[in-house]
Design an enzyme around this catalytic site. Structure first.
Site, PDB file in Angstrom:
ATOM      1  N   ASP A 104       3.602  -0.494  11.757  1.00 36.71           N
ATOM      2  CA  ASP A 104       2.402  -1.244  11.374  1.00 36.71           C
ATOM      3  C   ASP A 104       2.538  -2.726  11.699  1.00 36.71           C
ATOM      4  O   ASP A 104       1.631  -3.341  12.265  1.00 36.71           O
ATOM      5  CB  ASP A 104       2.117  -1.069   9.882  1.00 36.71           C
ATOM      6  N   HIS A 157      -8.229  -2.635   9.111  1.00 34.86           N
ATOM      7  CA  HIS A 157      -7.804  -3.864   8.446  1.00 34.86           C
ATOM      8  C   HIS A 157      -6.781  -4.651   9.248  1.00 34.86           C
ATOM      9  O   HIS A 157      -6.809  -5.887   9.283  1.00 34.86           O
ATOM     10  CB  HIS A 157      -7.247  -3.523   7.063  1.00 34.86           C
ATOM     11  N   ARG A 158      -5.856  -3.967   9.888  1.00 33.43           N
ATOM     12  CA  ARG A 158      -4.783  -4.680  10.587  1.00 33.43           C
ATOM     13  C   ARG A 158      -5.291  -5.361  11.860  1.00 33.43           C
ATOM     14  O   ARG A 158      -4.788  -6.418  12.241  1.00 33.43           O
ATOM     15  CB  ARG A 158      -3.623  -3.735  10.881  1.00 33.43           C
ATOM     16  N   ASP A 176      -7.686   1.749  -0.485  1.00 32.67           N
ATOM     17  CA  ASP A 176      -6.820   2.927  -0.450  1.00 32.67           C
ATOM     18  C   ASP A 176      -6.324   3.321  -1.833  1.00 32.67           C
ATOM     19  O   ASP A 176      -6.284   4.507  -2.183  1.00 32.67           O
ATOM     20  CB  ASP A 176      -5.625   2.679   0.477  1.00 32.67           C
ATOM     21  N   LYS A 212       0.838  -1.196   0.000  1.00 34.12           N
ATOM     22  CA  LYS A 212       0.000   0.000   0.000  1.00 34.12           C
ATOM     23  C   LYS A 212       0.874   1.247   0.000  1.00 34.12           C
ATOM     24  O   LYS A 212       0.630   2.198  -0.756  1.00 34.12           O
ATOM     25  CB  LYS A 212      -0.914   0.009   1.225  1.00 34.12           C
ATOM     26  N   GLY A 221      -4.912   7.524   4.673  1.00 32.14           N
ATOM     27  CA  GLY A 221      -3.917   8.528   5.037  1.00 32.14           C
ATOM     28  C   GLY A 221      -2.838   8.682   3.985  1.00 32.14           C
ATOM     29  O   GLY A 221      -2.316   9.780   3.766  1.00 32.14           O
ATOM     30  N   SER A 237       3.418  11.692  12.933  1.00 37.21           N
ATOM     31  CA  SER A 237       3.263  10.812  11.775  1.00 37.21           C
ATOM     32  C   SER A 237       4.333  11.148  10.751  1.00 37.21           C
ATOM     33  O   SER A 237       4.556  12.315  10.433  1.00 37.21           O
ATOM     34  CB  SER A 237       1.875  10.977  11.143  1.00 37.21           C
ATOM     35  N   SER A 238       4.975  10.113  10.214  1.00 38.20           N
ATOM     36  CA  SER A 238       5.972  10.337   9.166  1.00 38.20           C
ATOM     37  C   SER A 238       5.317  10.767   7.860  1.00 38.20           C
ATOM     38  O   SER A 238       5.994  11.261   6.953  1.00 38.20           O
ATOM     39  CB  SER A 238       6.783   9.056   8.939  1.00 38.20           C
ATOM     40  N   GLN A 239       3.986  10.587   7.745  1.00 36.30           N
ATOM     41  CA  GLN A 239       3.309  10.951   6.499  1.00 36.30           C
ATOM     42  C   GLN A 239       3.343  12.453   6.236  1.00 36.30           C
ATOM     43  O   GLN A 239       3.241  12.888   5.091  1.00 36.30           O
ATOM     44  CB  GLN A 239       1.864  10.451   6.527  1.00 36.30           C
ATOM     45  N   ARG A 274      -5.016   2.386  17.893  1.00 38.87           N
ATOM     46  CA  ARG A 274      -4.649   0.972  17.872  1.00 38.87           C
ATOM     47  C   ARG A 274      -4.129   0.466  19.217  1.00 38.87           C
ATOM     48  O   ARG A 274      -4.257  -0.726  19.515  1.00 38.87           O
ATOM     49  CB  ARG A 274      -3.610   0.726  16.764  1.00 38.87           C
ATOM     50  N   ASN A 312     -10.626   6.578   4.184  1.00 42.01           N
ATOM     51  CA  ASN A 312      -9.796   6.538   5.394  1.00 42.01           C
ATOM     52  C   ASN A 312      -8.340   6.301   5.009  1.00 42.01           C
ATOM     53  O   ASN A 312      -7.583   5.661   5.734  1.00 42.01           O
ATOM     54  CB  ASN A 312     -10.285   5.447   6.346  1.00 42.01           C
ATOM     55  N   LYS A 347      -8.994  -2.694   2.688  1.00 42.61           N
ATOM     56  CA  LYS A 347      -8.126  -1.512   2.659  1.00 42.61           C
ATOM     57  C   LYS A 347      -6.764  -1.842   2.066  1.00 42.61           C
ATOM     58  O   LYS A 347      -6.185  -1.028   1.334  1.00 42.61           O
ATOM     59  CB  LYS A 347      -7.980  -0.946   4.073  1.00 42.61           C
ATOM     60  N   ARG A 375      -8.289  12.074  12.437  1.00 45.31           N
ATOM     61  CA  ARG A 375      -6.847  11.835  12.312  1.00 45.31           C
ATOM     62  C   ARG A 375      -6.143  13.177  12.093  1.00 45.31           C
ATOM     63  O   ARG A 375      -6.469  13.911  11.154  1.00 45.31           O
ATOM     64  CB  ARG A 375      -6.566  10.863  11.157  1.00 45.31           C
ATOM     65  N   LYS A 390      -3.761   6.249  13.927  1.00 47.02           N
ATOM     66  CA  LYS A 390      -3.927   5.459  12.709  1.00 47.02           C
ATOM     67  C   LYS A 390      -5.424   5.304  12.403  1.00 47.02           C
ATOM     68  O   LYS A 390      -6.239   6.122  12.817  1.00 47.02           O
ATOM     69  CB  LYS A 390      -3.241   4.103  12.881  1.00 47.02           C
ATOM     70  N   GLU A 391      -5.787   4.219  11.701  1.00 45.23           N
ATOM     71  CA  GLU A 391      -7.184   4.009  11.330  1.00 45.23           C
ATOM     72  C   GLU A 391      -8.104   4.004  12.545  1.00 45.23           C
ATOM     73  O   GLU A 391      -9.298   4.306  12.446  1.00 45.23           O
ATOM     74  CB  GLU A 391      -7.325   2.697  10.552  1.00 45.23           C
TER      75      GLU A 391
END
Length: 660
Positions: free
Chosen positions: A323, A395-396, A52, A25, A96, A171-173, A354, A94, A423, A124, A350-351
């Site tokens: 993750d 999903h995870r 995604d 992903k 990211g 977040s690294s995003q 968690r 959803n 996802k 988020r 996250k989603e």
């Protein structure tokens, strides 16, 4: 994909075989956006097909990008400096990995855009990215809560002289989004300074390596400063292959570590990702080895088998595998002591949250869990229990907890909303059931027996669909036997002859279609004449014996709903739920009459009723497996029930047999 309210996974015992992973992903969505921003066409191979990536592809098309897809290959015609379509309202679900980079790219490209998502996406945080973009002069408004999507983007006056400061500890995003967007406006060197400790560094490494593939060489000073060189310009590499998803690999790495090897296998082979992976989550292998897994790797594959058992408890800083570390939490259920997972604060944004989610669900199995701001401590169950796992549309969470089905108490596990795996890994459960094994008595069967035209086939098929189970129409096998015997010139009164034909039938099912070898015989065996022929051949004990093994072969994970006349009495006497479906001969005749009239057949209700009563008498009095309810069958008279009510009753009875 299991599109059901819940999925019950029976207790599993062993595993073996090969799994081919879907595309990553993280790589897929990065590559799609980079290809869209580039000059030239990019052919993307092994693209992940998931919610995604669908979100990203839809957004790119809406922005004016040309996308051509063929299976898991996509050709992206890059915009290459051309203006994007504006104004536009983009729905990011959803995802990211779509929301953050697109926000940055569109803010720098100019134009008017609104970006929104599902309710969880609006929880988020995105404030740190927005703050960094506002430093550049981008005009961004919050349409809801401050610091969170949805967002409105408007044209601004860019100011690129000063370094851009962005937080790295949430977040690294956010950093990834800036790194991918800033080459679009790099008329001069542009510097990014990271404030705080940069988490999830491996994902930044993925970003930098992919940028390099598209012609952008970012200069890096440690993990604190990044420079986009002046004159940077995206150029398509022509073709690019997406690695298998290393985060998804973690479930099968864990599976190989937890499960005993199935007969004839030495463990689990994973194709699509290996030692040469650019994904940080490949280092999950190291954590699995610390817990006792045996791992052999090639550049593009892994082979996993159980080593130490029980698994070894570990204390691990998981910043490098944010993750995949979720899978360690479930592996901890099988460890010899308390496992501590540290530096996982990013799980909370996250989603779902968690850390809170995993703590709550782990306790359903009897684990003792301590939850901190950025850690989890998991002590395995002293006494295993089970429960229905709430997946939080994450999903995870769903994939992780499927592994709890290997519990030593041999308890089933219920996964609520299993379709959330779409996802990143839509076929995850199918892949799991391909390699996981258990003994036949652990695979549940629901038997629905009853006389001709009672509606048992429709009821069984709908119940199977509701539960995500396989479906066996035993009547179709007898119809096939009669059909195949007639094709072979064998008399239907020749029991041994029909049995020889039945034993070697090349039968397979595709949805509601039935094939005999390459030939679709669905329509040919669904006639009234075929039904009468099936009744004749089913009276032969030799034919019933020949089909016994074939019917048993349909008992596959995760379960089976079988309809017929002797499913509960002869074929699956150990089934935990047996239903004997009845209706008066008159009601059955009226239903059959409607079917025949719709097909243009001229026949009276009285004639049909007479035929059904004669067939009932013949089926009930035959020596081989006469039509009768099993001693423990639940009677269900559907003379006055709709099919929906009948299905609801069967599902209610089924729920009563489950430990949830």
């Amino acid at each position: 994909m299991f599109d059901t309210e819940f999925l019950d996974i029976p207790p599993l015992s062993s595993a073996g075989g090969t799994v081919r992973l879907p595309g990553s992903k993280s790589i897929s969505n990065r590559v799609l956006l980079l290809a869209a921003l580039s000059h030239g066409d990019t052919t993307v191979h092994d693209l992940l097909a998931s919610d995604d990536t669908a979100v990203m592809l839809a957004a790119l098309r809406q922005l004016g990008c040309t996308v051509t897809q063929d299976g898991n290959t996509a050709v992206i015609s890059g915009l290459g400096g051309k203006p994007v379509q504006s104004p536009a309202k983009l729905f990011m679900g959803n995802a990211g990995t779509a929301m953050r980079p697109l926000t940055a790219a569109l803010a720098l490209l100019g134009g008017e855009f609104e970006l929104s998502g599902v309710p969880r996406m609006h929880e988020r945080p995105i404030g740190d990215l927005v703050d960094a973009l506002r430093q550049l002069g981008c005009a961004i408004d919050y349409l809801g809560n401050e610091g969170f999507p949805p967002l409105r983007l408007r044209p601004g006056q860019l100011q690129l002289q000063e370094p851009i400061r962005v937080r790295g500890d949430v977040s690294s995003q956010f950093l990834t989004a800036l790194l991918m967007a800033l080459p679009l406006v790099a008329r001069q060197d542009i510097r990014i300074e990271v404030v705080g400790e940069l988490i999830s560094r491996p994902y930044i490494e993925i970003t930098l390596k992919l940028l390099q593939r598209f012609g952008i060489d970012v200069r890096r000073e440690g993990w604190e400063r990044f420079t986009i060189p002046a004159g940077s310009r995206y150029q398509s590499p022509g073709e690019i292959h997406v690695e298998g998803d290393a985060s998804s690999a973690s479930y099968f790495i864990a599976l190989g570590a937890i499960a005993a090897a199935a007969p004839g296998h030495t463990g689990i082979e994973i194709l699509g990702v290996g030692a040469a992976s650019i994904q940080g989550d490949i280092r999950f292998v190291e954590a699995a080895e610390m817990m006792g897994a045996r791992v052999a790797s090639t550049p593009n594959s892994l082979r996993i088998s159980r080593g130490a058992w029980p698994l070894k408890a570990i204390d691990l800083d998981c910043n490098h595998i944010p993750d995949a570390a979720m899978t360690l939490a479930v592996m901890a259920l099988y460890a010899d002591g308390t496992t501590t997972l540290r530096n996982i604060a990013s799980w909370r944004v996250k989603e779902t949250d968690r850390i809170a989610a995993m703590a709550c669900e782990l306790q359903k199995f009897g684990a003792v869990v301590e939850e901190g701001a950025d850690y989890l401590k998991i002590t395995p169950p002293a006494l295993w229990t089970t429960g229905a796992i709430h997946t939080y549309d994450d999903h995870r969470v769903a994939m992780c907890f499927s592994l709890a089905a290997f519990n030593p108490a041999q308890l089933p596990v219920r996964i609520l909303d299993p379709k959330c795996v779409a996802k990143t890994f839509p076929d995850y459960f199918e892949a799991l059931f391909e390699v996981a094994q258990t003994s036949a008595p652990h695979i549940p069967v629901i038997c629905i027996d009853g006389p001709t035209a009672s509606g048992k086939g429709t009821l069984a098929a709908l119940a199977a669909h509701r539960l995500g189970y396989h479906y066996l129409d035993s009547g179709a096998l007898y119809r096939l036997s009669a059909h195949a015997a007639a094709l072979a010139g064998v008399s239907l009164d020749d029991g041994p002859g029909v049995a020889r034909v039945a034993r070697t039938m090349p039968v397979h099912f595709q949805g509601d279609r039935i094939f005999l070898g390459p030939q679709d015989v669905s329509d040919a065996i669904r006639t009234e004449a075929a039904g009468m022929a099936a009744s004749r051949v089913s009276a032969h004990p030799e034919v019933r014996a020949a089909l016994l093994e074939l019917q048993h072969s349909f008992r596959k994970l995760p379960g089976l709903v079988a309809d017929g006349r002797d499913m509960g009495t002869v074929i699956f006497p150990d089934a935990p739920l047996k239903v004997f479906l009845t209706a008066s001969a008159l009601h059955r005749a009226e239903r059959r009459h409607k079917q025949l009239i719709s097909k243009g057949n001229s026949v009276t209700i009285a004639e049909i009723q007479q035929d059904l009563e004669a067939r009932d008498a013949r089926d009930s009095s035959r020596k081989a497996a006469p039509l009768k309810p099993a001693d423990d069958a639940k009677p269900l008279d559907n003379s006055y029930l709709s099919i929906e009510k009948s299905v609801d009753q069967v599902i209610e009875w089924w729920q009563g047999t489950r430990p949830f």
